[in-house]
Design a protein around this motif. Structure first.
Motif, PDB file in Angstrom:
ATOM      1  N   PRO A 123       0.834  -1.210   0.000  1.00 50.93           N
ATOM      2  CA  PRO A 123       0.000   0.000   0.000  1.00 50.93           C
ATOM      3  C   PRO A 123       0.867   1.259   0.000  1.00 50.93           C
ATOM      4  O   PRO A 123       2.061   1.202   0.313  1.00 50.93           O
ATOM      5  N   ASN A 124       0.283   2.393  -0.335  1.00 51.85           N
ATOM      6  CA  ASN A 124       0.992   3.669  -0.283  1.00 51.85           C
ATOM      7  C   ASN A 124       1.023   4.180   1.156  1.00 51.85           C
ATOM      8  O   ASN A 124      -0.023   4.439   1.764  1.00 51.85           O
ATOM      9  N   ILE A 125       2.236   4.300   1.700  1.00 49.36           N
ATOM     10  CA  ILE A 125       2.413   4.728   3.094  1.00 49.36           C
ATOM     11  C   ILE A 125       3.362   5.917   3.111  1.00 49.36           C
ATOM     12  O   ILE A 125       4.454   5.875   2.525  1.00 49.36           O
ATOM     13  N   ASN A 126       2.978   7.001   3.786  1.00 51.34           N
ATOM     14  CA  ASN A 126       3.795   8.205   3.824  1.00 51.34           C
ATOM     15  C   ASN A 126       4.925   8.122   4.845  1.00 51.34           C
ATOM     16  O   ASN A 126       5.965   8.737   4.683  1.00 51.34           O
ATOM     17  N   ASN A 127       4.711   7.373   5.927  1.00 56.75           N
ATOM     18  CA  ASN A 127       5.708   7.251   6.975  1.00 56.75           C
ATOM     19  C   ASN A 127       6.776   6.231   6.556  1.00 56.75           C
ATOM     20  O   ASN A 127       6.458   5.067   6.289  1.00 56.75           O
ATOM     21  N   ALA A 128       8.041   6.672   6.505  1.00 55.52           N
ATOM     22  CA  ALA A 128       9.117   5.807   6.016  1.00 55.52           C
ATOM     23  C   ALA A 128       9.328   4.583   6.913  1.00 55.52           C
ATOM     24  O   ALA A 128       9.563   3.468   6.416  1.00 55.52           O
ATOM     25  N   PHE A 129       9.268   4.774   8.241  1.00 53.77           N
ATOM     26  CA  PHE A 129       9.498   3.658   9.163  1.00 53.77           C
ATOM     27  C   PHE A 129       8.391   2.610   9.031  1.00 53.77           C
ATOM     28  O   PHE A 129       8.669   1.411   8.935  1.00 53.77           O
ATOM     29  N   ILE A 130       7.132   3.067   8.995  1.00 50.71           N
ATOM     30  CA  ILE A 130       6.006   2.141   8.861  1.00 50.71           C
ATOM     31  C   ILE A 130       6.056   1.439   7.499  1.00 50.71           C
ATOM     32  O   ILE A 130       5.765   0.247   7.379  1.00 50.71           O
ATOM     33  N   GLU A 131       6.473   2.189   6.476  1.00 50.66           N
ATOM     34  CA  GLU A 131       6.594   1.599   5.144  1.00 50.66           C
ATOM     35  C   GLU A 131       7.643   0.483   5.143  1.00 50.66           C
ATOM     36  O   GLU A 131       7.447  -0.578   4.540  1.00 50.66           O
ATOM     37  N   TYR A 132       8.750   0.712   5.853  1.00 46.69           N
ATOM     38  CA  TYR A 132       9.827  -0.284   5.916  1.00 46.69           C
ATOM     39  C   TYR A 132       9.362  -1.536   6.651  1.00 46.69           C
ATOM     40  O   TYR A 132       9.594  -2.662   6.195  1.00 46.69           O
ATOM     41  N   ILE A 133       8.683  -1.364   7.786  1.00 51.34           N
ATOM     42  CA  ILE A 133       8.176  -2.502   8.553  1.00 51.34           C
ATOM     43  C   ILE A 133       7.138  -3.276   7.741  1.00 51.34           C
ATOM     44  O   ILE A 133       7.130  -4.516   7.726  1.00 51.34           O
ATOM     45  N   THR A 134       6.268  -2.542   7.046  1.00 48.41           N
ATOM     46  CA  THR A 134       5.252  -3.185   6.210  1.00 48.41           C
ATOM     47  C   THR A 134       5.907  -3.970   5.084  1.00 48.41           C
ATOM     48  O   THR A 134       5.483  -5.092   4.755  1.00 48.41           O
ATOM     49  N   TRP A 135       6.947  -3.400   4.488  1.00 43.30           N
ATOM     50  CA  TRP A 135       7.659  -4.078   3.399  1.00 43.30           C
ATOM     51  C   TRP A 135       8.252  -5.391   3.887  1.00 43.30           C
ATOM     52  O   TRP A 135       8.161  -6.418   3.200  1.00 43.30           O
ATOM     53  N   ILE A 136       8.863  -5.390   5.062  1.00 43.21           N
ATOM     54  CA  ILE A 136       9.444  -6.622   5.622  1.00 43.21           C
ATOM     55  C   ILE A 136       8.361  -7.677   5.828  1.00 43.21           C
ATOM     56  O   ILE A 136       8.540  -8.856   5.501  1.00 43.21           O
TER      57      ILE A 136
END
Length: 231
Positions: A123-136
């Motif tokens: 999904p499109n996530i603006n927060n870099a940290f949350i985006e990284y955790i989601t990617w993992i």
């Protein structure tokens, strides 16, 4: 169980021969870590911690529709597992060899390049940290998460350490049930998308009924790597 899995695979191959099915073969190997449970756990403890395992997998991917490469992957798996236990008094070693036949399903599968599927799934996530955790999290299960169910044929060799004349080696045959799950994330994919290397983190349990009516079992967890070829 082995015959029924083969029949199911041949049926699926015939059914999907003119559709978007994608077939692949995979070979996994590495180390197995086992722990006795139930009745076996009351009589024995872990022995040699590191044992080899190997398995071959024939799988197919079926798209959900003609307009997407997302779908589900089903597989049949032939495996060889080993486990080692010691009796509670440490006087008897139990060397266990298990040949297993499993049905496996990958509920989140993509028939194209793995990175392309990840881009579509994330999904499109603006927060870099949350985006990284989601990617993992997504990467760990994408083309990776699977569930297993099957049967196995096992040989248990009991070898005493003392008084081998009065207490010779004893071999026992057991038919076991296997239930497990795991993740096998992709760590390399060739430019042709045909060759894939993956890590293996699998968790399962073998169980069987004893002659006295009780249940014995042992956990069998795998850590290793695999190579896959997609047709």
């Amino acid at each position: 169980m082995k015959k029924s899995l083969l029949i199911s695979m041949l049926f699926l191959a015939f059914t999907f021969q003119n559709t978007s099915a994608q077939f692949a073969v995979k070979f996994n190997s590495g180390m197995s870590f086992s722990k006795p449970g139930d009745d076996l756990g009351a009589a024995a403890v872990k022995g040699k911690a590191l044992q080899l395992f190997a398995e071959g997998e024939l799988s197919y991917h079926q798209n959900f529709s003609k307009n997407t490469k997302f779908g589900v992957r089903g597989a049949v798996v032939l495996g060889q597992d080993y486990a080692n236990f010691l009796s509670n008094d440490r006087l008897v070693e139990m060397k266990t060899s298990v040949t297993s036949y499993k049905a496996r399903i990958y509920p989140i599968s993509f028939s194209g390049r793995n990175e392309d599927g990840l881009e579509k799934a994330l999904p499109n996530i603006n927060n870099a940290f949350i985006e990284y955790i989601t990617w993992i999290g997504v990467y760990s299960v994408f083309n990776s998460l699977h569930f297993d169910y099957g049967s196995s044929s096992a040989t248990i060799l009991e070898t005493p350490y003392v008084d081998t004349y009065n207490f010779p080696d004893r071999t026992t045959k057991r038919n076991m049930k296997y239930v497990g799950w795991g993740v096998q994330p992709i760590i390399f994919q060739s430019d042709s998308n045909k060759w894939i290397c993956n890590a293996v983190f699998d968790f399962g349990k073998y169980s069987w009924k004893n002659a006295g009516g009780g249940t014995s079992s042992f956990k069998s967890n795998h850590l290793g790597w695999g190579v896959q070829y997609i047709f």
